[in-house]
Design a protein around this motif. Structure first.
Motif, PDB file in Angstrom:
ATOM      1  N   LEU A  71     -11.970  15.559  -8.118  1.00 12.83           N
ATOM      2  CA  LEU A  71     -10.583  15.325  -7.732  1.00 12.83           C
ATOM      3  C   LEU A  71     -10.484  14.877  -6.270  1.00 12.83           C
ATOM      4  CD1 LEU A  71      -8.715  18.279  -9.489  1.00 12.83           C
ATOM      5  CD2 LEU A  71      -8.578  15.850 -10.038  1.00 12.83           C
ATOM      6  N   SER A  72     -11.294  15.471  -5.412  1.00  7.05           N
ATOM      7  CA  SER A  72     -11.301  15.061  -4.000  1.00  7.05           C
ATOM      8  C   SER A  72     -11.781  13.626  -3.847  1.00  7.05           C
ATOM      9  CB  SER A  72     -12.200  15.984  -3.176  1.00  7.05           C
ATOM     10  OG  SER A  72     -11.714  17.292  -3.191  1.00  7.05           O
ATOM     11  N   LEU A  73     -12.857  13.282  -4.548  1.00  4.37           N
ATOM     12  CA  LEU A  73     -13.365  11.915  -4.486  1.00  4.37           C
ATOM     13  C   LEU A  73     -12.349  10.907  -5.023  1.00  4.37           C
ATOM     14  CD1 LEU A  73     -17.084  12.391  -5.591  1.00  4.37           C
ATOM     15  CD2 LEU A  73     -16.236  11.825  -3.314  1.00  4.37           C
ATOM     16  N   SER A  74     -11.706  11.247  -6.143  1.00 10.00           N
ATOM     17  CA  SER A  74     -10.728  10.320  -6.709  1.00 10.00           C
ATOM     18  C   SER A  74      -9.505  10.182  -5.810  1.00 10.00           C
ATOM     19  CB  SER A  74     -10.335  10.747  -8.118  1.00 10.00           C
ATOM     20  OG  SER A  74      -9.759  12.025  -8.108  1.00 10.00           O
ATOM     21  N   MET A  75      -9.091  11.261  -5.147  1.00  8.78           N
ATOM     22  CA  MET A  75      -7.957  11.182  -4.234  1.00  8.78           C
ATOM     23  C   MET A  75      -8.288  10.303  -3.028  1.00  8.78           C
ATOM     24  SD  MET A  75      -5.887  14.176  -2.220  1.00  8.78           S
ATOM     25  CE  MET A  75      -7.207  14.468  -1.069  1.00  8.78           C
ATOM     26  N   ILE A  76      -9.490  10.461  -2.470  1.00  6.31           N
ATOM     27  CA  ILE A  76      -9.903   9.639  -1.329  1.00  6.31           C
ATOM     28  C   ILE A  76      -9.967   8.174  -1.738  1.00  6.31           C
ATOM     29  CG2 ILE A  76     -11.843   9.126   0.225  1.00  6.31           C
ATOM     30  CD1 ILE A  76     -10.184  11.583   1.016  1.00  6.31           C
ATOM     31  N   LEU A  77     -10.574   7.887  -2.871  1.00  7.48           N
ATOM     32  CA  LEU A  77     -10.657   6.499  -3.321  1.00  7.48           C
ATOM     33  C   LEU A  77      -9.280   5.915  -3.615  1.00  7.48           C
ATOM     34  CD1 LEU A  77     -13.847   6.613  -5.558  1.00  7.48           C
ATOM     35  CD2 LEU A  77     -13.587   5.574  -3.297  1.00  7.48           C
ATOM     36  N   PHE A  78      -8.394   6.712  -4.189  1.00  6.47           N
ATOM     37  CA  PHE A  78      -7.031   6.252  -4.463  1.00  6.47           C
ATOM     38  C   PHE A  78      -6.302   5.927  -3.161  1.00  6.47           C
ATOM     39  CE2 PHE A  78      -2.507   7.243  -5.115  1.00  6.47           C
ATOM     40  CZ  PHE A  78      -2.204   6.331  -6.117  1.00  6.47           C
ATOM     41  N   LEU A  79      -6.431   6.816  -2.157  1.00  2.00           N
ATOM     42  CA  LEU A  79      -5.747   6.595  -0.891  1.00  2.00           C
ATOM     43  C   LEU A  79      -6.322   5.420  -0.099  1.00  2.00           C
ATOM     44  CD1 LEU A  79      -5.132  10.258   0.312  1.00  2.00           C
ATOM     45  CD2 LEU A  79      -3.460   8.628  -0.576  1.00  2.00           C
ATOM     46  N   TYR A  80      -7.570   5.099  -0.311  1.00  2.00           N
ATOM     47  CA  TYR A  80      -8.160   3.936   0.342  1.00  2.00           C
ATOM     48  C   TYR A  80      -7.877   2.650  -0.441  1.00  2.00           C
ATOM     49  CZ  TYR A  80     -10.989   5.876   4.144  1.00  2.00           C
ATOM     50  OH  TYR A  80     -11.406   6.434   5.318  1.00  2.00           O
ATOM     51  N   LEU A  81      -8.044   2.699  -1.762  1.00  2.00           N
ATOM     52  CA  LEU A  81      -8.019   1.469  -2.546  1.00  2.00           C
ATOM     53  C   LEU A  81      -6.622   0.976  -2.906  1.00  2.00           C
ATOM     54  CD1 LEU A  81     -11.067   2.091  -4.883  1.00  2.00           C
ATOM     55  CD2 LEU A  81     -10.981   0.828  -2.741  1.00  2.00           C
ATOM     56  N   LEU A  82      -5.655   1.869  -3.041  1.00  2.00           N
ATOM     57  CA  LEU A  82      -4.305   1.423  -3.380  1.00  2.00           C
ATOM     58  C   LEU A  82      -3.682   0.574  -2.269  1.00  2.00           C
ATOM     59  CD1 LEU A  82      -2.086   1.572  -5.571  1.00  2.00           C
ATOM     60  CD2 LEU A  82      -1.142   3.492  -4.282  1.00  2.00           C
ATOM     61  N   PRO A  83      -3.669   1.037  -1.005  1.00  2.00           N
ATOM     62  CA  PRO A  83      -3.142   0.147   0.043  1.00  2.00           C
ATOM     63  C   PRO A  83      -3.977  -1.116   0.211  1.00  2.00           C
ATOM     64  CG  PRO A  83      -3.284   2.386   0.866  1.00  2.00           C
ATOM     65  CD  PRO A  83      -3.976   2.356  -0.454  1.00  2.00           C
ATOM     66  N   LEU A  84      -5.291  -1.005   0.011  1.00  2.00           N
ATOM     67  CA  LEU A  84      -6.147  -2.180   0.132  1.00  2.00           C
ATOM     68  C   LEU A  84      -5.814  -3.215  -0.933  1.00  2.00           C
ATOM     69  CD1 LEU A  84      -8.542  -3.584   1.497  1.00  2.00           C
ATOM     70  CD2 LEU A  84     -10.032  -2.397  -0.113  1.00  2.00           C
ATOM     71  N   ALA A  85      -5.559  -2.769  -2.155  1.00  2.00           N
ATOM     72  CA  ALA A  85      -5.206  -3.703  -3.233  1.00  2.00           C
ATOM     73  C   ALA A  85      -3.900  -4.434  -2.923  1.00  2.00           C
ATOM     74  CB  ALA A  85      -5.100  -2.955  -4.557  1.00  2.00           C
ATOM     75  N   PHE A  86      -2.907  -3.696  -2.443  1.00  2.00           N
ATOM     76  CA  PHE A  86      -1.642  -4.342  -2.101  1.00  2.00           C
ATOM     77  C   PHE A  86      -1.779  -5.235  -0.873  1.00  2.00           C
ATOM     78  CE2 PHE A  86       0.329  -0.805  -4.589  1.00  2.00           C
ATOM     79  CZ  PHE A  86       0.864  -1.620  -5.569  1.00  2.00           C
ATOM     80  N   TYR A  87      -2.648  -4.868   0.059  1.00  2.00           N
ATOM     81  CA  TYR A  87      -2.924  -5.716   1.224  1.00  2.00           C
ATOM     82  C   TYR A  87      -3.562  -7.025   0.774  1.00  2.00           C
ATOM     83  CZ  TYR A  87      -4.975  -7.322   5.608  1.00  2.00           C
ATOM     84  OH  TYR A  87      -5.342  -8.083   6.691  1.00  2.00           O
ATOM     85  N   MET A  88      -4.470  -6.948  -0.182  1.00  2.00           N
ATOM     86  CA  MET A  88      -5.117  -8.148  -0.701  1.00  2.00           C
ATOM     87  C   MET A  88      -4.122  -9.044  -1.436  1.00  2.00           C
ATOM     88  SD  MET A  88      -8.721  -6.439  -1.963  1.00  2.00           S
ATOM     89  CE  MET A  88      -8.983  -7.661  -3.182  1.00  2.00           C
ATOM     90  N   LEU A  89      -3.073  -8.445  -2.015  1.00  2.00           N
ATOM     91  CA  LEU A  89      -2.055  -9.225  -2.712  1.00  2.00           C
ATOM     92  C   LEU A  89      -1.052  -9.865  -1.759  1.00  2.00           C
ATOM     93  CD1 LEU A  89      -1.359  -6.903  -5.771  1.00  2.00           C
ATOM     94  CD2 LEU A  89      -2.594  -9.076  -5.744  1.00  2.00           C
ATOM     95  N   MET A 110       0.738  -8.071   0.882  1.00  3.74           N
ATOM     96  CA  MET A 110       1.654  -7.146   1.563  1.00  3.74           C
ATOM     97  C   MET A 110       0.998  -6.681   2.859  1.00  3.74           C
ATOM     98  SD  MET A 110       3.048  -4.824  -1.509  1.00  3.74           S
ATOM     99  CE  MET A 110       4.006  -5.485  -2.831  1.00  3.74           C
ATOM    100  N   HIS A 111       1.127  -7.494   3.884  1.00  7.32           N
ATOM    101  CA  HIS A 111       0.387  -7.251   5.118  1.00  7.32           C
ATOM    102  C   HIS A 111       0.955  -6.108   5.950  1.00  7.32           C
ATOM    103  CE1 HIS A 111      -2.287 -10.579   4.468  1.00  7.32           C
ATOM    104  NE2 HIS A 111      -1.238 -11.341   4.181  1.00  7.32           N
ATOM    105  N   PHE A 112       2.153  -5.630   5.634  1.00  5.32           N
ATOM    106  CA  PHE A 112       2.691  -4.478   6.364  1.00  5.32           C
ATOM    107  C   PHE A 112       1.904  -3.206   6.041  1.00  5.32           C
ATOM    108  CE2 PHE A 112       4.931  -4.493   2.359  1.00  5.32           C
ATOM    109  CZ  PHE A 112       4.969  -3.162   1.996  1.00  5.32           C
ATOM    110  N   LEU A 113       1.133  -3.210   4.954  1.00  2.00           N
ATOM    111  CA  LEU A 113       0.339  -2.031   4.601  1.00  2.00           C
ATOM    112  C   LEU A 113      -0.858  -1.826   5.528  1.00  2.00           C
ATOM    113  CD1 LEU A 113       0.522  -2.090   0.743  1.00  2.00           C
ATOM    114  CD2 LEU A 113       1.379  -0.342   2.259  1.00  2.00           C
ATOM    115  N   LYS A 114      -1.099  -2.796   6.425  1.00  2.38           N
ATOM    116  CA  LYS A 114      -2.176  -2.591   7.395  1.00  2.38           C
ATOM    117  C   LYS A 114      -1.870  -1.407   8.300  1.00  2.38           C
ATOM    118  CE  LYS A 114      -0.240  -6.061  10.415  1.00  2.38           C
ATOM    119  NZ  LYS A 114      -0.349  -7.427  10.853  1.00  2.38           N
ATOM    120  N   PHE A 115      -0.568  -1.102   8.482  1.00  2.00           N
ATOM    121  CA  PHE A 115      -0.201   0.049   9.297  1.00  2.00           C
ATOM    122  C   PHE A 115      -0.507   1.356   8.561  1.00  2.00           C
ATOM    123  CE2 PHE A 115       2.659  -3.384  10.740  1.00  2.00           C
ATOM    124  CZ  PHE A 115       2.135  -3.528  12.009  1.00  2.00           C
TER     125      PHE A 115
END
Length: 167
Positions: free
Chosen positions: A50-68, A70-75
């Motif tokens: 659960l800890s690993l999945s939470m860390i990956l979710f918190l890293y990869l979700l903003p990264l996915a939207f940044y790649m699409l 949504m550059h404001f997610l860099k903050f």
């Protein structure tokens, strides 16, 4: 080309940061820290996954939207990067203290402590590089204002000349 290169470097450093953070969790679950209390993640437990999945979710979700685009997610990503930086720095300082002054279990497990410290150092370096890459692209507001004033100075004589001609 420069924009895509900067975007790719941010993507790579974000993925490396997530990888190092996951290494810290896994190596911490393999070390004597896993036996230090009732609420600690042990290797292979549900809490670790659960800890690993939470860390990956918190890293990869903003990264996915940044790649699409949504550059404001860099903050948001910079905030997570700063939190990861603080966690890695405190863990890097805590591990030698635990080894030297701490628990009796740490006396024979120098390799696990060194592994955690190397992962923390990798996370620190990656987060510093991430922040430098992100901050390098931005111009300070005073520089933008200076460019605008300089442009207006060049335009004002032209406007004055055209106004004199029209009269």
């Amino acid at each position: 080309m420069r924009n895509s290169t900067a975007k790719n470097s941010v993507i790579v450093t974000t993925l490396l940061s997530a990888l190092f953070f996951c290494f810290i969790l896994v190596l911490g679950s393999l070390s004597p820290l896993a036996d230090s209390g009732p609420n600690v993640n042990t290797f292979g437990s549900t809490g670790l996954w659960l800890s690993l999945s939470m860390i990956l979710f918190l890293y990869l979700l903003p990264l996915a939207f940044y790649m699409l685009g949504m550059h404001f997610l860099k903050f948001v990503m910079a905030a997570f990067c700063s939190i990861g930086f603080l966690i890695a720095a405190s863990t890097l300082l805590l591990m030698p203290a635990l080894f030297l002054f701490g628990l009796e279990d740490f006396s024979g497990n120098l390799s696990s402590i060194i592994g955690i410290m190397i992962s923390c150092l990798g996370l620190l370096i990656t987060n510093i590089v991430w922040l430098l890459l992100r901050l390098k692209d931005r111009q300070p507001p005073c520089r933008k204002a200076f460019k605008m004033v300089k442009m207006l100075r060049h335009l004002s004589p032209f406007c004055l000349k055209t106004n004199k001609l029209e009269r």
